[in-house]
Scaffold this motif. Structure first.
Motif, PDB file in Angstrom:
ATOM      1  N   ALA A   3      88.009  63.829 -10.977  1.00 38.92           N
ATOM      2  CA  ALA A   3      87.962  65.287 -10.890  1.00 38.92           C
ATOM      3  C   ALA A   3      89.147  65.878 -11.645  1.00 38.92           C
ATOM      4  O   ALA A   3      90.300  65.511 -11.399  1.00 38.92           O
ATOM      5  N   LEU A   4      88.853  66.797 -12.555  1.00 39.77           N
ATOM      6  CA  LEU A   4      89.883  67.540 -13.255  1.00 39.77           C
ATOM      7  C   LEU A   4      90.151  68.824 -12.490  1.00 39.77           C
ATOM      8  O   LEU A   4      89.240  69.626 -12.262  1.00 39.77           O
ATOM      9  N   VAL A   5      91.394  69.029 -12.077  1.00 38.00           N
ATOM     10  CA  VAL A   5      91.777  70.222 -11.323  1.00 38.00           C
ATOM     11  C   VAL A   5      92.714  71.045 -12.196  1.00 38.00           C
ATOM     12  O   VAL A   5      93.810  70.599 -12.548  1.00 38.00           O
ATOM     13  N   ILE A   6      92.279  72.261 -12.556  1.00 41.44           N
ATOM     14  CA  ILE A   6      93.073  73.146 -13.398  1.00 41.44           C
ATOM     15  C   ILE A   6      93.907  74.047 -12.491  1.00 41.44           C
ATOM     16  O   ILE A   6      93.388  74.887 -11.769  1.00 41.44           O
ATOM     17  N   ARG A   7      95.198  73.842 -12.557  1.00 42.15           N
ATOM     18  CA  ARG A   7      96.169  74.613 -11.781  1.00 42.15           C
ATOM     19  C   ARG A   7      96.863  75.552 -12.761  1.00 42.15           C
ATOM     20  O   ARG A   7      97.634  75.122 -13.603  1.00 42.15           O
ATOM     21  N   HIS A   8      96.605  76.825 -12.654  1.00 46.11           N
ATOM     22  CA  HIS A   8      97.078  77.750 -13.671  1.00 46.11           C
ATOM     23  C   HIS A   8      98.567  78.053 -13.572  1.00 46.11           C
ATOM     24  O   HIS A   8      99.203  78.378 -14.577  1.00 46.11           O
ATOM     25  N   ASP A   9      99.127  78.003 -12.364  1.00 47.51           N
ATOM     26  CA  ASP A   9     100.556  78.258 -12.196  1.00 47.51           C
ATOM     27  C   ASP A   9     101.141  77.227 -11.242  1.00 47.51           C
ATOM     28  O   ASP A   9     100.417  76.435 -10.640  1.00 47.51           O
ATOM     29  N   HIS A  10     102.468  77.246 -11.121  1.00 46.70           N
ATOM     30  CA  HIS A  10     103.132  76.230 -10.301  1.00 46.70           C
ATOM     31  C   HIS A  10     103.051  76.512  -8.819  1.00 46.70           C
ATOM     32  O   HIS A  10     103.412  75.666  -7.994  1.00 46.70           O
ATOM     33  N   VAL A  11     102.568  77.694  -8.438  1.00 43.65           N
ATOM     34  CA  VAL A  11     102.576  78.109  -7.030  1.00 43.65           C
ATOM     35  C   VAL A  11     101.364  77.560  -6.276  1.00 43.65           C
ATOM     36  O   VAL A  11     101.463  77.120  -5.134  1.00 43.65           O
ATOM     37  N   THR A  12     100.214  77.586  -6.919  1.00 43.06           N
ATOM     38  CA  THR A  12      98.959  77.218  -6.275  1.00 43.06           C
ATOM     39  C   THR A  12      98.783  75.704  -6.239  1.00 43.06           C
ATOM     40  O   THR A  12      99.251  74.993  -7.127  1.00 43.06           O
ATOM     41  N   GLU A  13      98.102  75.221  -5.210  1.00 43.70           N
ATOM     42  CA  GLU A  13      97.785  73.810  -5.060  1.00 43.70           C
ATOM     43  C   GLU A  13      96.302  73.665  -4.703  1.00 43.70           C
ATOM     44  O   GLU A  13      95.700  74.611  -4.166  1.00 43.70           O
ATOM     45  N   PRO A  14      95.699  72.498  -4.945  1.00 46.08           N
ATOM     46  CA  PRO A  14      94.305  72.300  -4.532  1.00 46.08           C
ATOM     47  C   PRO A  14      94.113  72.267  -3.033  1.00 46.08           C
ATOM     48  O   PRO A  14      92.994  72.404  -2.548  1.00 46.08           O
ATOM     49  N   GLY A  15      95.196  72.060  -2.280  1.00 45.69           N
ATOM     50  CA  GLY A  15      95.188  72.234  -0.839  1.00 45.69           C
ATOM     51  C   GLY A  15      94.043  71.558  -0.118  1.00 45.69           C
ATOM     52  O   GLY A  15      93.761  70.373  -0.311  1.00 45.69           O
ATOM     53  N   LEU A  16      93.331  72.330   0.715  1.00 46.83           N
ATOM     54  CA  LEU A  16      92.265  71.777   1.545  1.00 46.83           C
ATOM     55  C   LEU A  16      91.102  71.266   0.705  1.00 46.83           C
ATOM     56  O   LEU A  16      90.473  70.266   1.064  1.00 46.83           O
ATOM     57  N   VAL A  17      90.824  71.938  -0.396  1.00 48.36           N
ATOM     58  CA  VAL A  17      89.758  71.469  -1.288  1.00 48.36           C
ATOM     59  C   VAL A  17      90.128  70.114  -1.877  1.00 48.36           C
ATOM     60  O   VAL A  17      89.322  69.182  -1.906  1.00 48.36           O
ATOM     61  N   GLY A  18      91.360  69.977  -2.346  1.00 51.39           N
ATOM     62  CA  GLY A  18      91.807  68.699  -2.883  1.00 51.39           C
ATOM     63  C   GLY A  18      91.782  67.597  -1.839  1.00 51.39           C
ATOM     64  O   GLY A  18      91.377  66.464  -2.128  1.00 51.39           O
ATOM     65  N   ASP A  19      92.203  67.931  -0.620  1.00 51.24           N
ATOM     66  CA  ASP A  19      92.191  66.933   0.454  1.00 51.24           C
ATOM     67  C   ASP A  19      90.782  66.375   0.660  1.00 51.24           C
ATOM     68  O   ASP A  19      90.589  65.163   0.784  1.00 51.24           O
ATOM     69  N   ARG A  20      89.806  67.292   0.707  1.00 49.39           N
ATOM     70  CA  ARG A  20      88.437  66.834   0.975  1.00 49.39           C
ATOM     71  C   ARG A  20      87.864  66.059  -0.207  1.00 49.39           C
ATOM     72  O   ARG A  20      87.126  65.073  -0.011  1.00 49.39           O
ATOM     73  N   LEU A  21      88.204  66.460  -1.414  1.00 53.41           N
ATOM     74  CA  LEU A  21      87.725  65.711  -2.567  1.00 53.41           C
ATOM     75  C   LEU A  21      88.254  64.282  -2.553  1.00 53.41           C
ATOM     76  O   LEU A  21      87.513  63.333  -2.849  1.00 53.41           O
ATOM     77  N   VAL A  22      89.513  64.113  -2.210  1.00 54.97           N
ATOM     78  CA  VAL A  22      90.082  62.766  -2.110  1.00 54.97           C
ATOM     79  C   VAL A  22      89.354  61.973  -1.029  1.00 54.97           C
ATOM     80  O   VAL A  22      89.010  60.795  -1.215  1.00 54.97           O
ATOM     81  N   GLN A  23      89.088  62.612   0.104  1.00 51.06           N
ATOM     82  CA  GLN A  23      88.363  61.939   1.179  1.00 51.06           C
ATOM     83  C   GLN A  23      86.959  61.547   0.755  1.00 51.06           C
ATOM     84  O   GLN A  23      86.403  60.567   1.251  1.00 51.06           O
ATOM     85  N   ARG A  24      86.390  62.308  -0.185  1.00 52.31           N
ATOM     86  CA  ARG A  24      85.050  62.007  -0.678  1.00 52.31           C
ATOM     87  C   ARG A  24      85.064  61.019  -1.843  1.00 52.31           C
ATOM     88  O   ARG A  24      84.040  60.753  -2.445  1.00 52.31           O
ATOM     89  N   GLY A  25      86.238  60.490  -2.171  1.00 54.09           N
ATOM     90  CA  GLY A  25      86.316  59.426  -3.158  1.00 54.09           C
ATOM     91  C   GLY A  25      86.705  59.839  -4.559  1.00 54.09           C
ATOM     92  O   GLY A  25      86.603  59.031  -5.493  1.00 54.09           O
TER      93      GLY A  25
END
Length: 236
Positions: A3-25
Motif C-alpha cells: 500500500a502506498l500512503v501519500i502523506r502530504h505534510d509532516h503533521v498527519t499520519e495514517p493513524g487508525l486507517v494505517g493500523d487496520r491496513l497492517v492488520q489486514r496484511g
C-alpha cells in the motif's frame, strides 16, 4: 500486499486507517510530500512514483486546497496523474479529505469552497452504513468535493458530499484515520487559531477526540474492512 500512503505534510499520519491496513496484511510505504521545514511554503518539487506495482493507494489530508496553485501547484499534478492511473488500472484508491478532493479532481470532478467550515466530530447521513457508518466522524475542512461523473454519493450532510464511490475507489471528506495525537498536532500547527475564529475551544476538541477514540477506532476499522472487501466488486 503493498500500500502506498501519500502523506502530504509532516503533521498527519495514517493513524487508525494505517493500523487496520497492517492488520489486514498490507505493507505500508509512507511518502511525505512537504517536509516540516516547508510547511508554510509547500510549493516543493516532488516526484511521485508510478502507480504500477501497488495493490492500494491511500491519499491523506492536507492543510491546503487542491485548487491553490500557489501552495500545491508545483506537485499536485503529479499526484493527480498517479491517482488517475491507479484508478484506471483497477488499483483501489482511498482518498481522505484533501485526498478525496484530489481523487475527484483526478477523475473529472471538482473542488469548491464549502458554504461553511466543518471542524469537530460530526454525524453524517449515509445510504450505505455497511460501508460508511453514520459516525460521528472527525471533520476538519473548508472545501468540498463535486464527485466525478459516474460516482455514487454514499454519504452527505448539509454542508457537502461526505463520501463517494467510483469503481473500486472511495473518497471520504471526513477523517477516519484521526487519533488524538494527530488532532493535537493539527491544533498546534495553526488549528488553534482556526478554532478560535469559529468559536471552538481547541482543548475541548482534543479532549473530545480522546473520549471518542474507541468509537472512532471501531468505525474506522469497519470502513477499511468494507472498502477492502468491496474493492473486488467495483461500482461501474
Amino acid at each position: 500486499m503493498r500500500a502506498l500512503v501519500i502523506r502530504h505534510d509532516h503533521v498527519t499520519e495514517p493513524g487508525l486507517v494505517g493500523d487496520r491496513l497492517v492488520q489486514r496484511g498490507y505493507d505500508l510505504t509512507l511518502l511525505t510530500v512537504v517536509p516540516q521545514e516547508r510547511h508554510h511554503t509547500p510549493d516543493v518539487r516532488f516526484d511521485f512514483p508510478d502507480a504500477d506495482g501497488w495493490d492500494l493507494v491511500v491519499s491523506l489530508g492536507a492543510p491546503w486546497s487542491v485548487y491553490d496553485d500557489t501552495a500545491v501547484g508545483s506537485w499536485i499534478g503529479g499526484e493527480l496523474t498517479l491517482l488517475r492511473k491507479a484508478h484506471h488500472r483497477g488499483i483501489p484508491v482511498l482518498g481522505i479529505c484533501f485526498g478525496a478532493q484530489a481523487l475527484t479532481t483526478a477523475l473529472g470532478g471538482s473542488v469548491e469552497a464549502a458554504p461553511r467550515p466543518e471542524i469537530g466530530w460530526v454525524g453524517i447521513d449515509t445510504d450505505d452504513p455497511a460501508l460508511i457508518p453514520p459516525g460521528p466522524w472527525m471533520q476538519w475542512h473548508y472545501d468540498r468535493c463535486v464527485p466525478p461523473p459516474g460516482a455514487e454519493e454514499t454519504a452527505r450532510n448539509a454542508v457537502c458530499t461526505q463520501a463517494f464511490r467510483v469503481g473500486n475507489s472511495l473518497g471520504v471528506q471526513f477523517h477516519p484515520e484521526a487519533i488524538p495525537a494527530v488532532v493535537r498536532r493539527w491544533v498546534d500547527f495553526g488549528g488553534a487559531q482556526q478554532c478560535a475564529r469559529l468559536g471552538i475551544d481547541p482543548e475541548e476538541l482534543v479532549a473530545r477526540s480522546r473520549a471518542m477514540e474507541p468509537v472512532a477506532r471501531e468505525n474506522a476499522y469497519h470502513l477499511v474492512d468494507a472498502f477492502l472487501d468491496r474493492a473486488a466488486s467495483p461500482v461501474c
